[in-house]
Design a protein around this motif. Structure first.
Motif, PDB file in Angstrom:
ATOM      1  N   MET A   1      87.054  23.387 111.437  1.00 50.82           N
ATOM      2  CA  MET A   1      86.088  24.306 110.842  1.00 50.82           C
ATOM      3  C   MET A   1      84.805  24.321 111.682  1.00 50.82           C
ATOM      4  SD  MET A   1      84.503  24.353 106.969  1.00 50.82           S
ATOM      5  CE  MET A   1      86.151  24.520 106.264  1.00 50.82           C
ATOM      6  N   GLU A   2      84.277  25.501 111.900  1.00 51.48           N
ATOM      7  CA  GLU A   2      83.078  25.629 112.716  1.00 51.48           C
ATOM      8  C   GLU A   2      81.872  25.020 111.996  1.00 51.48           C
ATOM      9  OE1 GLU A   2      80.535  29.103 115.071  1.00 51.48           O
ATOM     10  OE2 GLU A   2      82.296  29.628 113.861  1.00 51.48           O
ATOM     11  N   LYS A   3      81.102  24.245 112.739  1.00 49.34           N
ATOM     12  CA  LYS A   3      79.932  23.584 112.160  1.00 49.34           C
ATOM     13  C   LYS A   3      78.795  24.576 111.949  1.00 49.34           C
ATOM     14  CE  LYS A   3      80.948  19.050 114.145  1.00 49.34           C
ATOM     15  NZ  LYS A   3      80.464  17.950 115.035  1.00 49.34           N
ATOM     16  N   ILE A   4      77.982  24.281 110.935  1.00 43.47           N
ATOM     17  CA  ILE A   4      76.787  25.078 110.657  1.00 43.47           C
ATOM     18  C   ILE A   4      75.578  24.216 110.984  1.00 43.47           C
ATOM     19  CG2 ILE A   4      75.442  26.266 108.884  1.00 43.47           C
ATOM     20  CD1 ILE A   4      78.048  26.730 107.365  1.00 43.47           C
ATOM     21  N   TRP A   5      74.669  24.731 111.783  1.00 41.75           N
ATOM     22  CA  TRP A   5      73.470  24.000 112.171  1.00 41.75           C
ATOM     23  C   TRP A   5      72.295  24.469 111.334  1.00 41.75           C
ATOM     24  CZ3 TRP A   5      75.302  20.204 114.847  1.00 41.75           C
ATOM     25  CH2 TRP A   5      76.432  20.401 115.652  1.00 41.75           C
ATOM     26  N   LEU A   6      71.307  23.613 111.210  1.00 40.77           N
ATOM     27  CA  LEU A   6      70.168  23.924 110.351  1.00 40.77           C
ATOM     28  C   LEU A   6      69.507  25.242 110.741  1.00 40.77           C
ATOM     29  CD1 LEU A   6      68.281  23.090 108.054  1.00 40.77           C
ATOM     30  CD2 LEU A   6      66.907  21.854 109.728  1.00 40.77           C
ATOM     31  N   ASN A   7      69.377  25.476 112.039  1.00 39.27           N
ATOM     32  CA  ASN A   7      68.689  26.701 112.438  1.00 39.27           C
ATOM     33  C   ASN A   7      69.535  27.956 112.238  1.00 39.27           C
ATOM     34  OD1 ASN A   7      66.147  27.659 113.207  1.00 39.27           O
ATOM     35  ND2 ASN A   7      66.883  28.122 115.273  1.00 39.27           N
ATOM     36  N   ASP A   8      70.824  27.796 111.939  1.00 42.10           N
ATOM     37  CA  ASP A   8      71.622  28.952 111.517  1.00 42.10           C
ATOM     38  C   ASP A   8      71.092  29.487 110.193  1.00 42.10           C
ATOM     39  OD1 ASP A   8      73.268  28.695 113.726  1.00 42.10           O
ATOM     40  OD2 ASP A   8      74.766  27.486 112.662  1.00 42.10           O
ATOM     41  N   ILE A   9      70.479  28.580 109.411  1.00 46.18           N
ATOM     42  CA  ILE A   9      69.930  28.953 108.105  1.00 46.18           C
ATOM     43  C   ILE A   9      68.445  29.309 108.201  1.00 46.18           C
ATOM     44  CG2 ILE A   9      69.426  28.089 105.780  1.00 46.18           C
ATOM     45  CD1 ILE A   9      71.967  26.369 106.037  1.00 46.18           C
ATOM     46  N   LEU A  10      67.685  28.465 108.922  1.00 42.84           N
ATOM     47  CA  LEU A  10      66.242  28.715 109.025  1.00 42.84           C
ATOM     48  C   LEU A  10      65.925  29.910 109.913  1.00 42.84           C
ATOM     49  CD1 LEU A  10      64.846  25.072 109.366  1.00 42.84           C
ATOM     50  CD2 LEU A  10      65.275  26.406 107.294  1.00 42.84           C
ATOM     51  N   LYS A  11      66.746  30.100 110.951  1.00 46.34           N
ATOM     52  CA  LYS A  11      66.581  31.233 111.872  1.00 46.34           C
ATOM     53  C   LYS A  11      65.190  31.273 112.523  1.00 46.34           C
ATOM     54  CE  LYS A  11      69.908  34.052 109.306  1.00 46.34           C
ATOM     55  NZ  LYS A  11      71.023  33.683 110.182  1.00 46.34           N
ATOM     56  N   ILE A  12      64.750  30.126 113.010  1.00 45.72           N
ATOM     57  CA  ILE A  12      63.489  30.071 113.746  1.00 45.72           C
ATOM     58  C   ILE A  12      63.716  30.703 115.126  1.00 45.72           C
ATOM     59  CG2 ILE A  12      61.721  28.563 114.719  1.00 45.72           C
ATOM     60  CD1 ILE A  12      62.503  26.514 112.558  1.00 45.72           C
ATOM     61  N   ILE A 113      69.062  21.107 100.973  1.00 43.49           N
ATOM     62  CA  ILE A 113      69.880  21.050 102.188  1.00 43.49           C
ATOM     63  C   ILE A 113      70.032  19.607 102.668  1.00 43.49           C
ATOM     64  CG2 ILE A 113      70.011  21.665 104.628  1.00 43.49           C
ATOM     65  CD1 ILE A 113      68.817  24.323 104.036  1.00 43.49           C
ATOM     66  N   LEU A 114      71.277  19.166 102.797  1.00 48.92           N
ATOM     67  CA  LEU A 114      71.605  17.865 103.367  1.00 48.92           C
ATOM     68  C   LEU A 114      72.154  18.075 104.767  1.00 48.92           C
ATOM     69  CD1 LEU A 114      73.384  16.206 100.300  1.00 48.92           C
ATOM     70  CD2 LEU A 114      71.171  15.539 101.256  1.00 48.92           C
ATOM     71  N   VAL A 115      71.603  17.360 105.731  1.00 50.78           N
ATOM     72  CA  VAL A 115      72.064  17.479 107.111  1.00 50.78           C
ATOM     73  C   VAL A 115      72.538  16.135 107.633  1.00 50.78           C
ATOM     74  CG1 VAL A 115      70.425  19.361 107.552  1.00 50.78           C
ATOM     75  CG2 VAL A 115      69.841  17.018 108.232  1.00 50.78           C
ATOM     76  N   LYS A 116      73.382  16.203 108.643  1.00 53.99           N
ATOM     77  CA  LYS A 116      73.825  15.003 109.348  1.00 53.99           C
ATOM     78  C   LYS A 116      73.068  14.910 110.659  1.00 53.99           C
ATOM     79  CE  LYS A 116      77.938  12.842 111.384  1.00 53.99           C
ATOM     80  NZ  LYS A 116      79.390  12.994 111.648  1.00 53.99           N
ATOM     81  N   TYR A 117      72.475  13.748 110.892  1.00 52.80           N
ATOM     82  CA  TYR A 117      71.749  13.520 112.145  1.00 52.80           C
ATOM     83  C   TYR A 117      71.734  12.040 112.448  1.00 52.80           C
ATOM     84  CZ  TYR A 117      67.940  13.024 115.499  1.00 52.80           C
ATOM     85  OH  TYR A 117      67.190  12.683 116.604  1.00 52.80           O
ATOM     86  N   ASP A 133      70.234  21.131 117.975  1.00 50.09           N
ATOM     87  CA  ASP A 133      71.684  21.155 118.152  1.00 50.09           C
ATOM     88  C   ASP A 133      72.377  19.944 117.549  1.00 50.09           C
ATOM     89  OD1 ASP A 133      71.465  23.556 119.485  1.00 50.09           O
ATOM     90  OD2 ASP A 133      71.468  22.650 121.474  1.00 50.09           O
ATOM     91  N   ASP A 134      71.612  19.045 116.923  1.00 51.23           N
ATOM     92  CA  ASP A 134      72.181  17.853 116.302  1.00 51.23           C
ATOM     93  C   ASP A 134      72.044  17.852 114.784  1.00 51.23           C
ATOM     94  OD1 ASP A 134      72.865  16.616 118.794  1.00 51.23           O
ATOM     95  OD2 ASP A 134      70.753  16.110 119.056  1.00 51.23           O
ATOM     96  N   LEU A 135      71.337  18.823 114.235  1.00 50.63           N
ATOM     97  CA  LEU A 135      71.095  18.877 112.798  1.00 50.63           C
ATOM     98  C   LEU A 135      72.180  19.722 112.134  1.00 50.63           C
ATOM     99  CD1 LEU A 135      67.217  19.372 112.842  1.00 50.63           C
ATOM    100  CD2 LEU A 135      68.467  17.268 112.307  1.00 50.63           C
ATOM    101  N   GLU A 136      73.280  19.032 111.799  1.00 47.16           N
ATOM    102  CA  GLU A 136      74.433  19.717 111.204  1.00 47.16           C
ATOM    103  C   GLU A 136      74.281  19.785 109.685  1.00 47.16           C
ATOM    104  OE1 GLU A 136      79.229  19.062 110.488  1.00 47.16           O
ATOM    105  OE2 GLU A 136      78.113  17.716 111.827  1.00 47.16           O
TER     106      GLU A 136
END
Length: 279
Positions: A1-12, A113-117, A133-136
């Motif tokens: 499954m393709e990973k989702i990164w935090l900035n995919d949501i924040l869109k900075i 939002i819970l992220v893995k880092y 690129d590490d905030l999954e």
């Protein structure tokens, strides 16, 4: 499954990334920020995020992203603020060093939002661009995280503040699991390593009642702990004590058996010779 990164949501936007910094809040040797967050989110979102001494982590105009450690590599996004002004603080003692305002467009994500880092460098503040690129993203919770779910008897390990929070707020998940439970439990002095083994039976009002007494006065009527409070103050208990369960039983278990198990644990852990058990 393709990973989702935090900035995919924040869109900075890429052009704004150099102006964004991330702060990872963990236990500082004195306080667990998770305990503070449960009491009042602003203790992390303001007091911890915006604290500085001589040198600060942020500049006016920057965006500060605040994370709180939940477990080994799991972090909770608690707030995102724009630094609006730097404040004067004592360079030796420190203080809240900034005024800041929450970024409204992200508010719906705070506490959800819970992220893995994996923080290999253990650096508390990083440029967002360096870690983006590490905030999954692991999960977006339906409701704001409270950390109040009961983890199972074998995983109970509470600080004094967590215990007090459970007792005073009557957290449903915890109250239901503790109020009809008998147990042999362990109190740990995290400063000295000394232990106290106790038991909760029908005669003592079960585990919830027994632990509620510790939340009220710190000693629960135990002789050695009373002396500890007398010498060092209730604050010592509040800062240093931890509560866990060695064995748990339902209400039908005979009290005599539990008292025998309490004696066995005292002997195994040597809590009479080296801890706070008087007998």
């Amino acid at each position: 499954m393709e990973k989702i990164w935090l900035n995919d949501i924040l869109k900075i936007p890429p052009t704004d990334l150099p102006n964004v910094r991330v702060k990872f809040n963990i236990y500082n040797g004195y306080h667990d920020p998770m305990d503070l967050y449960k009491e009042d989110p602003d203790k992390v979102n303001v007091e911890w995020l915006l604290w500085r001494k001589k040198r600060g982590y942020f500049r006016t105009g920057q965006i500060a992203v605040c994370f709180l450690k939940v477990s080994w590599d799991t972090w909770l996004l608690t707030t995102i603020k724009k630094i609006t002004r730097e404040l004067e603080v004592d360079p030796e003692t420190g203080g809240i060093g900034y005024e800041a305002s929450e970024v409204e467009e992200y508010r719906k994500y705070f506490g959800r939002i819970l992220v893995k880092y994996h923080n290999e460098t253990r650096t508390m503040v990083r440029d967002f661009k360096a870690v983006a690129d590490d905030l999954e993203v692991l999960e977006i919770l339906n409701d704001r995280f409270t950390g109040d779910d009961f983890p199972g008897y074998e995983n109970v390990r509470l600080s004094y503040r967590q215990l007090k929070n459970i007792v005073e707020r009557r957290l449903p998940g915890w109250i239901a699991e503790l109020q009809n439970q008998k147990a042999v439990y362990l109190l740990t002095d995290n400063k000295t390593g000394k232990l106290y083994v106790g038991s909760a039976t029908a005669q003592t009002g079960m585990l919830l009642q027994r632990w509620s007494e510790y939340a009220v006065n710190g000693h629960g009527g135990n002789v050695e702990l009373q002396e500890l409070v007398r010498q060092n103050g209730f604050e010592y208990i509040q800062e240093n004590f931890q509560y866990s369960i060695l064995e748990n039983y339902n209400a039908r278990m005979d009290d005599g058996y539990i008292l025998k198990r309490e004696i066995w644990w005292k002997g195994t852990l040597r809590s009479i010779e080296f801890g706070y058990n008087k007998n």
